[in-house]
Every structure is written in structure tokens, then in C-alpha cells.
Scaffold this active site. Sequence first.
Site, PDB file in Angstrom:
ATOM      1  N   GLN A   3      -5.984   0.319 -14.472  1.00  0.00           N
ATOM      2  CA  GLN A   3      -4.809  -0.736 -14.140  1.00  0.00           C
ATOM      3  C   GLN A   3      -3.621   0.174 -13.587  1.00  0.00           C
ATOM      4  O   GLN A   3      -3.182  -0.448 -12.789  1.00  0.00           O
ATOM      5  CB  GLN A   3      -4.568  -1.622 -15.458  1.00  0.00           C
ATOM      6  CG  GLN A   3      -5.685  -2.316 -15.900  1.00  0.00           C
ATOM      7  CD  GLN A   3      -5.930  -3.439 -14.988  1.00  0.00           C
ATOM      8  OE1 GLN A   3      -5.276  -4.261 -14.406  1.00  0.00           O
ATOM      9  NE2 GLN A   3      -7.374  -3.342 -14.441  1.00  0.00           N
ATOM     10  N   ASP A  42      -6.949 -13.518  -0.513  1.00  0.00           N
ATOM     11  CA  ASP A  42      -6.840 -13.579   0.650  1.00  0.00           C
ATOM     12  C   ASP A  42      -7.887 -12.366   1.158  1.00  0.00           C
ATOM     13  O   ASP A  42      -8.879 -12.645   2.320  1.00  0.00           O
ATOM     14  CB  ASP A  42      -5.636 -13.348   1.500  1.00  0.00           C
ATOM     15  CG  ASP A  42      -4.887 -14.808   1.282  1.00  0.00           C
ATOM     16  OD1 ASP A  42      -5.381 -15.688   0.757  1.00  0.00           O
ATOM     17  OD2 ASP A  42      -3.628 -14.591   1.218  1.00  0.00           O
ATOM     18  N   ASP A  94       6.213 -12.957   5.468  1.00  0.00           N
ATOM     19  CA  ASP A  94       6.542 -12.839   3.901  1.00  0.00           C
ATOM     20  C   ASP A  94       7.739 -11.828   3.732  1.00  0.00           C
ATOM     21  O   ASP A  94       8.027 -11.033   4.510  1.00  0.00           O
ATOM     22  CB  ASP A  94       5.542 -12.180   3.139  1.00  0.00           C
ATOM     23  CG  ASP A  94       4.135 -12.952   3.244  1.00  0.00           C
ATOM     24  OD1 ASP A  94       4.208 -14.135   3.494  1.00  0.00           O
ATOM     25  OD2 ASP A  94       3.095 -12.524   2.721  1.00  0.00           O
ATOM     26  N   ASN A 102       4.325 -10.669 -12.131  1.00  0.00           N
ATOM     27  CA  ASN A 102       4.222 -12.087 -11.338  1.00  0.00           C
ATOM     28  C   ASN A 102       4.875 -11.951 -10.277  1.00  0.00           C
ATOM     29  O   ASN A 102       5.831 -11.279  -9.869  1.00  0.00           O
ATOM     30  CB  ASN A 102       4.851 -13.079 -12.247  1.00  0.00           C
ATOM     31  CG  ASN A 102       4.247 -12.983 -13.828  1.00  0.00           C
ATOM     32  OD1 ASN A 102       3.047 -13.025 -13.657  1.00  0.00           O
ATOM     33  ND2 ASN A 102       4.720 -12.900 -14.755  1.00  0.00           N
TER      34      ASN A 102
HETATM   35  P1  AP5 Z   1      -0.702 -14.514  -2.857  1.00  0.00           P
HETATM   36  O1  AP5 Z   1      -0.850 -15.753  -3.671  1.00  0.00           O
HETATM   37  O2  AP5 Z   1      -0.187 -13.277  -3.333  1.00  0.00           O
HETATM   38  O3  AP5 Z   1      -2.011 -14.091  -2.485  1.00  0.00           O
HETATM   39  P2  AP5 Z   1      -3.616 -14.254  -2.654  1.00  0.00           P
HETATM   40  O4  AP5 Z   1      -4.576 -13.760  -1.810  1.00  0.00           O
HETATM   41  O5  AP5 Z   1      -3.756 -16.019  -3.312  1.00  0.00           O
HETATM   42  O6  AP5 Z   1      -3.705 -13.484  -4.107  1.00  0.00           O
HETATM   43  P3  AP5 Z   1      -3.244 -13.719  -5.531  1.00  0.00           P
HETATM   44  O7  AP5 Z   1      -2.883 -12.567  -6.175  1.00  0.00           O
HETATM   45  O8  AP5 Z   1      -2.946 -15.202  -5.771  1.00  0.00           O
HETATM   46  O9  AP5 Z   1      -5.040 -13.794  -5.924  1.00  0.00           O
HETATM   47  P4  AP5 Z   1      -6.090 -14.807  -6.226  1.00  0.00           P
HETATM   48  O10 AP5 Z   1      -5.499 -15.455  -7.557  1.00  0.00           O
HETATM   49  O11 AP5 Z   1      -6.461 -15.682  -5.037  1.00  0.00           O
HETATM   50  O12 AP5 Z   1      -7.335 -13.936  -6.658  1.00  0.00           O
HETATM   51  P5  AP5 Z   1      -7.670 -13.278  -7.912  1.00  0.00           P
HETATM   52  O13 AP5 Z   1      -6.572 -12.597  -8.532  1.00  0.00           O
HETATM   53  O14 AP5 Z   1      -8.665 -14.078  -8.489  1.00  0.00           O
HETATM   54  O15 AP5 Z   1      -0.110 -14.863  -1.694  1.00  0.00           O
HETATM   55  C1  AP5 Z   1      -0.701 -14.264  -0.264  1.00  0.00           C
HETATM   56  C2  AP5 Z   1      -0.105 -15.462   0.891  1.00  0.00           C
HETATM   57  O16 AP5 Z   1       0.124 -16.501   0.531  1.00  0.00           O
HETATM   58  C3  AP5 Z   1       1.275 -14.391   1.500  1.00  0.00           C
HETATM   59  O17 AP5 Z   1       1.164 -13.839   2.420  1.00  0.00           O
HETATM   60  C4  AP5 Z   1       1.935 -15.905   1.965  1.00  0.00           C
HETATM   61  O18 AP5 Z   1       2.451 -15.790   3.179  1.00  0.00           O
HETATM   62  C5  AP5 Z   1       0.780 -16.781   1.787  1.00  0.00           C
HETATM   63  N1  AP5 Z   1       1.301 -18.419   1.457  1.00  0.00           N
HETATM   64  C6  AP5 Z   1       2.097 -18.880   0.482  1.00  0.00           C
HETATM   65  N2  AP5 Z   1       2.288 -20.062   0.893  1.00  0.00           N
HETATM   66  C7  AP5 Z   1       1.425 -20.587   1.855  1.00  0.00           C
HETATM   67  C8  AP5 Z   1       1.479 -21.516   2.776  1.00  0.00           C
HETATM   68  N3  AP5 Z   1       2.009 -22.640   2.107  1.00  0.00           N
HETATM   69  N4  AP5 Z   1       0.486 -21.584   3.826  1.00  0.00           N
HETATM   70  C9  AP5 Z   1       0.048 -20.567   4.238  1.00  0.00           C
HETATM   71  N5  AP5 Z   1       0.076 -19.293   3.731  1.00  0.00           N
HETATM   72  C10 AP5 Z   1       0.846 -19.393   2.322  1.00  0.00           C
HETATM   73  O19 AP5 Z   1      -8.351 -11.973  -7.141  1.00  0.00           O
HETATM   74  C11 AP5 Z   1      -9.162 -11.499  -6.112  1.00  0.00           C
HETATM   75  C12 AP5 Z   1     -10.091 -10.479  -6.266  1.00  0.00           C
HETATM   76  O20 AP5 Z   1      -9.424  -9.360  -6.411  1.00  0.00           O
HETATM   77  C13 AP5 Z   1     -10.905 -10.144  -7.552  1.00  0.00           C
HETATM   78  O21 AP5 Z   1     -12.187 -11.083  -7.431  1.00  0.00           O
HETATM   79  C14 AP5 Z   1     -11.115  -9.108  -7.767  1.00  0.00           C
HETATM   80  O22 AP5 Z   1     -12.054  -8.447  -6.660  1.00  0.00           O
HETATM   81  C15 AP5 Z   1      -9.704  -8.166  -7.284  1.00  0.00           C
HETATM   82  N6  AP5 Z   1      -8.676  -8.150  -8.533  1.00  0.00           N
HETATM   83  C16 AP5 Z   1      -7.561  -8.824  -8.625  1.00  0.00           C
HETATM   84  N7  AP5 Z   1      -7.020  -8.366  -9.754  1.00  0.00           N
HETATM   85  C17 AP5 Z   1      -7.723  -7.636 -10.351  1.00  0.00           C
HETATM   86  C18 AP5 Z   1      -7.594  -6.576 -11.278  1.00  0.00           C
HETATM   87  N8  AP5 Z   1      -6.326  -6.981 -12.239  1.00  0.00           N
HETATM   88  N9  AP5 Z   1      -8.509  -5.834 -11.657  1.00  0.00           N
HETATM   89  C19 AP5 Z   1      -9.586  -5.596 -10.601  1.00  0.00           C
HETATM   90  N10 AP5 Z   1      -9.907  -6.428  -9.547  1.00  0.00           N
HETATM   91  C20 AP5 Z   1      -9.088  -7.368  -9.338  1.00  0.00           C
END
Ligand code: AP5
Length: 365
Positions: free
Chosen positions: A309, A320, A33, A151
Site C-alpha cells: 500500500q 481507465d 485535469d 479520496n
Molecule cells: P478517476 O475516477 O480518478 O479514474 P478512474 O480511472 O475512474 O479511476 P478510479 O480510481 O475511479 O478507479 P476505478 O474505481 O474505476 O477502478 P478500481 O479502483 O476498481 O478519473 C479519471 C479521469 O476521469 C480524469 O482524467 C477525468 O478527466 C475523467 N473524467 C471525469 N469526469 C469526466 C467526464 N464527465 N467525461 C470524461 N472524462 C471524465 O481499480 C482498477 C484496477 O486498479 C484494479 O483492478 C487493480 O488492478 C488496480 N488497483 C486499484 N486500486 C488498487 C489497490 N489499492 N491495490 C492494488 N491494485 C489496485
Amino acid sequence: MAADEPQPAKKLKLEAKPLRQNILFGMGNPLLDICAIVDKDFLCKYGLKTNDQILADEKHKGLFDELVSKFKVEYRAGGSTQNSVKVAQVSLFQWMIQQPHKVATFFGCIGRDKFGDILKEKAEEAHVDAHYYEQSEQPTGTCAACITGDNRSLVANLAAANCYRREKHLDLKENWQLVEKARVYYIAGFFITVSTESILTVAAHVCESNKTLGLNLSAPFISQFFKEDLMKIIPYVDILFGNETEAATFAREQGFETEDIKEIAKKAQRLPKVNKKRQRIIVFTQGKDDTIVATADNVTAYPVLDIKQDDIVDTNGAGDAFVGGFLSQLLYDQPLEECIRGGHYAANVIIRHSGCTFPETPDFH
Ligand code: AP5
């Protein structure tokens, strides 16, 4: 649960028994990344939305060089599946105080280059048993993480990761033996763009041997543009993960005719399944909102751990990490509630740090 209440880590440490090596198998795109805070002009120039996950194409050719030359960048080992198996491995070590080595296996393709060396180093540091297919035609894949405020727009240039081939790596006797050694398998849906054939080969093995396969919807574009391949894999999937946006897109593409996340989970749970000995489980996270879990019997909403927050550094890799924490508990045959608790715990640790990284010692308590 409030942050100052007793944490799952304490209880789990008492119950820990060592797991054998290579019991968790992950396969996916190993990416480095490249993260930077960018401006709106940069997003506009390359036609990027502020919050999105896409694959790089012709119009993103200059993006990576410009990102590195114009902004202050940070390099981090990434790739969705790799993030999750690393978090599972690290969680097992930190929560269970057991010998951490090589509980998790990881397969994916890298180039013979500096970025590939970094990924190998990072996997070793995390005690993941990474067996990369290394080739010289394409450089190691990268993912530009273009951050604006809260974002992030992710642009993945798969390069070498796109060169993973079943016959060149998965089918080799020594590699297949590692596949057979595992009991729990996890593959992010992102890998569907690379080798559905490899996923189906592993899925068939999981099914025949009555083991457990987890798949992630990964990004809306997988449900939209790789629908046919996704739906070939779904019948083998025991645990389907995703976030609320991915769930909504999946529902639209499947004609579920509902926007209610609980209803979507219910309908996804009932999709055809090959191994009828295991009922499918659906797990949809929603950031700070409840995680929705559907089993054959019911749909339940599990609250996430409280966090101020201000304590959130960034949520990159939260999804992940959730999967990694969930899997670490699944490996111990913990009940579903404990797996969810493990997922929330790991995600809560990760969002207090930059990227999908675990601190040396959790500073959560
Ligand atoms: P990225 O999209 O940043 O990671 P992600 O794990 O998908 O994280 P998100 O921020 O999108 O979370 P989410 O929406 O899945 O989960 P949620 O918000 O529900 O990308 C990460 C990786 O993707 C990079 O390393 C990159 O290399 C890889 N990538 C990109 N393209 C790729 C490809 N083509 N092939 C392979 N790899 C690729 O949150 C989950 C949990 O978190 C919640 O249940 C909660 O417990 C906690 N949480 C989150 N936000 C809060 C909050 N505001 N308050 C309290 N708890 C929270």
C-alpha cells in the site's frame, strides 16, 4: 501474482507483431485535469462529496478559479476515454517494443486555446492519432480533481467537450474512414451526456461489421440520470466495464434485485444483444479486490497484482488504465485471461505514479 514474480511484460515482448495504424478507436470528452489537494471547507462550500464524479453546474461556477488561486494545482491531460486509449498505445509500445505510432485514434471536441494546445501536444507525445473537432465558441473542457487524503472528488466542466456533434465531425468523410479502419472500439459512458447519437452511429457500424465495442459505466450518475440513452447503447456492447460502485448503481436502476457483484455481472451479461455472433463480456474491477468477469458460460474472479500500500502514489485513473491494458491485449487477439492480466498490469503501473501517467520506462520490475 506477487510483484516479484515474472511479469507479463517480459513474455509479451517475445510475441509481439506490429499492429496496423488506427486499429483502436476511442471517442470521448477530452479534458484537462486540474488537480489539487484541498481542504474540507472547500468541498463543503461547493457541496462536494469526498469521493465522487459529477458534472459542474451553476453552483460550481467559482470553483475552478478558486481552486487555481487558493491551492497548488497540477495540470494533466485527462478525459476518461482519452486516458484509456493513451494507456493502450503506450502499453503496446513498452510491452511489445513495436513501432508505437498511431495504433489508436481518438475523437473529441476541444477549444482553440492554450488548454486545447496542451491536449494536442500530450496526444502527440503518446503517439495517439487524435483528430479533435476544434471550435471557438467554448473553451477546452476541464476536470477539477479535488483531493483529500485517499479520496478525490471530480467535477467536470465539459465546455468544448460538450460541443461534439456527429454531423460536424464524425460524419465527415475523412473521419468516418478512420472509424471504418478500426477493429476495436472503446467509449467511456461519460460521452453519453454529450452525443448518444455519435455513439449509436459507431455502434451500428461495429455491429454490422462484427467488430468489438467496449463501453464503460463510468460513474453512477450515468446509470441514474442517463438511463434511457445508456440502455439504447447496451444492446450493441460487447464488453462492459465498470467498478463495483457503478455496477451496484446499474443493478439498482435496472431492478436486478441483487447486491452480489457476481450476480449483477451475470444479469448484465444476459441483457439483450444485437450482434449474437459475439457473446457479451462483463468486467467489474473492485480496487484491490478481485476483478469479476462474466461470460456466457461462467463468472470468474481474477485477483489483482499485489502491491504494498505504501507504493501506491494515487489510484486516479486506475480504472481507465485497466481498460487501456485490457484493450492492448485484445488488439492482439489474446484470450480473455491475458486481457485481464494486461489490465491489472497497466493499472498496477499507473497507481505507482501520480494521475493516469505512464513512466518513460516501467519501473515495475
Ligand atoms: P478517476 O475516477 O480518478 O479514474 P478512474 O480511472 O475512474 O479511476 P478510479 O480510481 O475511479 O478507479 P476505478 O474505481 O474505476 O477502478 P478500481 O479502483 O476498481 O478519473 C479519471 C479521469 O476521469 C480524469 O482524467 C477525468 O478527466 C475523467 N473524467 C471525469 N469526469 C469526466 C467526464 N464527465 N467525461 C470524461 N472524462 C471524465 O481499480 C482498477 C484496477 O486498479 C484494479 O483492478 C487493480 O488492478 C488496480 N488497483 C486499484 N486500486 C488498487 C489497490 N489499492 N491495490 C492494488 N491494485 C489496485
